[in-house]
Design a protein around this motif. Sequence first.
Motif, PDB file in Angstrom:
ATOM      1  N   UNK A 144       0.668  -1.418  -0.208  1.00  0.00           N
ATOM      2  CA  UNK A 144      -0.462  -0.205   0.082  1.00  0.00           C
ATOM      3  C   UNK A 144       1.115   0.985  -0.133  1.00  0.00           C
ATOM      4  N   UNK A 145       2.414   0.690   0.554  1.00  0.00           N
ATOM      5  CA  UNK A 145       2.831   2.492   0.259  1.00  0.00           C
ATOM      6  C   UNK A 145       3.647   2.506  -0.947  1.00  0.00           C
ATOM      7  N   UNK A 146       3.461   1.575  -1.468  1.00  0.00           N
ATOM      8  CA  UNK A 146       4.360   1.506  -3.002  1.00  0.00           C
ATOM      9  C   UNK A 146       3.643   2.779  -3.937  1.00  0.00           C
ATOM     10  N   UNK A 147       2.915   2.848  -3.714  1.00  0.00           N
ATOM     11  CA  UNK A 147       1.817   4.514  -4.358  1.00  0.00           C
ATOM     12  C   UNK A 147       3.108   5.767  -4.453  1.00  0.00           C
ATOM     13  N   UNK A 148       2.824   5.715  -2.932  1.00  0.00           N
ATOM     14  CA  UNK A 148       3.026   7.140  -2.163  1.00  0.00           C
ATOM     15  C   UNK A 148       4.690   7.309  -2.079  1.00  0.00           C
ATOM     16  N   UNK A 149       5.470   5.970  -1.694  1.00  0.00           N
ATOM     17  CA  UNK A 149       6.884   6.521  -2.287  1.00  0.00           C
ATOM     18  C   UNK A 149       7.220   6.406  -3.462  1.00  0.00           C
ATOM     19  N   UNK A 150       7.129   5.417  -5.030  1.00  0.00           N
ATOM     20  CA  UNK A 150       7.211   6.350  -6.239  1.00  0.00           C
ATOM     21  C   UNK A 150       7.033   7.287  -6.645  1.00  0.00           C
ATOM     22  N   UNK A 151       5.599   8.207  -5.895  1.00  0.00           N
ATOM     23  CA  UNK A 151       5.329   9.586  -5.694  1.00  0.00           C
ATOM     24  C   UNK A 151       5.783  10.266  -5.712  1.00  0.00           C
ATOM     25  N   UNK A 152       6.514  10.006  -4.592  1.00  0.00           N
ATOM     26  CA  UNK A 152       7.831  10.862  -3.664  1.00  0.00           C
ATOM     27  C   UNK A 152       9.021  11.168  -4.360  1.00  0.00           C
ATOM     28  N   UNK A 153       9.269   9.789  -4.887  1.00  0.00           N
ATOM     29  CA  UNK A 153      10.428  10.021  -5.443  1.00  0.00           C
ATOM     30  C   UNK A 153      10.747  10.463  -6.820  1.00  0.00           C
ATOM     31  N   UNK A 154       9.668  10.424  -7.764  1.00  0.00           N
ATOM     32  CA  UNK A 154       9.316  11.098  -8.858  1.00  0.00           C
ATOM     33  C   UNK A 154       9.397  12.146  -8.748  1.00  0.00           C
ATOM     34  N   UNK A 155       8.431  13.348  -8.113  1.00  0.00           N
ATOM     35  CA  UNK A 155       7.866  14.215  -7.189  1.00  0.00           C
ATOM     36  C   UNK A 155       9.333  15.281  -7.028  1.00  0.00           C
ATOM     37  N   UNK A 156      10.740  14.038  -6.390  1.00  0.00           N
ATOM     38  CA  UNK A 156      11.546  14.664  -6.597  1.00  0.00           C
ATOM     39  C   UNK A 156      12.954  14.406  -7.613  1.00  0.00           C
ATOM     40  N   UNK A 157      12.419  14.051  -8.269  1.00  0.00           N
ATOM     41  CA  UNK A 157      13.594  14.312  -9.072  1.00  0.00           C
ATOM     42  C   UNK A 157      12.885  15.137 -10.221  1.00  0.00           C
TER      43      UNK A 157
END
Length: 214
Positions: A144-157
């Motif tokens: 369940x934490x995969x989407x927010x984690x990936x969203x955070x990484x993408x947003x940082x980039x």
Amino acid sequence: MLGEIEDKRKVPDMLQRILRYDIQVTKKFVEMSQNITALRSLRIHSKFLEVSCHGIVWLAGWLSFIWFFNNRELYQLQVNMLFALILDIIVIAVLKAFVRRRRPLPMNKLLPGNPDKYSFPSGHTSRAVLVAFILICIDPIYFIFYPPLLAWAGAVAISRVLAERHYFLDVFAGLGIGVLEGLFMSLIWFSQSTAVSVITSLADEKKDGGEYHV
């Protein structure tokens, strides 16, 4: 002698063209983002995203996590992530010192005394990708934490470009380095017993310090 140094530092014509194109594409993307609500919002929050993936913040935060959460089930992740963060900081520092590509001009104007004046590769991007790689591929957290984690990484980039801290090539390089570091960590991933030994030794040093240095 001076001529030899200048020849060594001369950038090949092909690479110069690639870098000029990278600058142009980055500039157009930043200008275009002003007309896109999502990107404009991301740029507004770029400072928060920058802090959320800053090397010192992550290193200090993770050391605090190890210090305060003394749970044997967490030891393996704690030790391996700490090693990965240190590895990332060293790799990025060495590459920046070697490549020495200057940050976009707005960054240099805003922070003329900024000690981290080189942009290639993006350390924030490599760190975000590395953390996501570890928590998804090596030591998975709940799905369940995969989407927010990936969203955070993408947003940082993306925010690194929107905030004019980096060019696109810097971010792409950071992404690739983060993946390579993640693959490397998967190969050397320290066992539970090794992690326990490391944490135990650190705890023993803490106790010894308390006994003899009061």
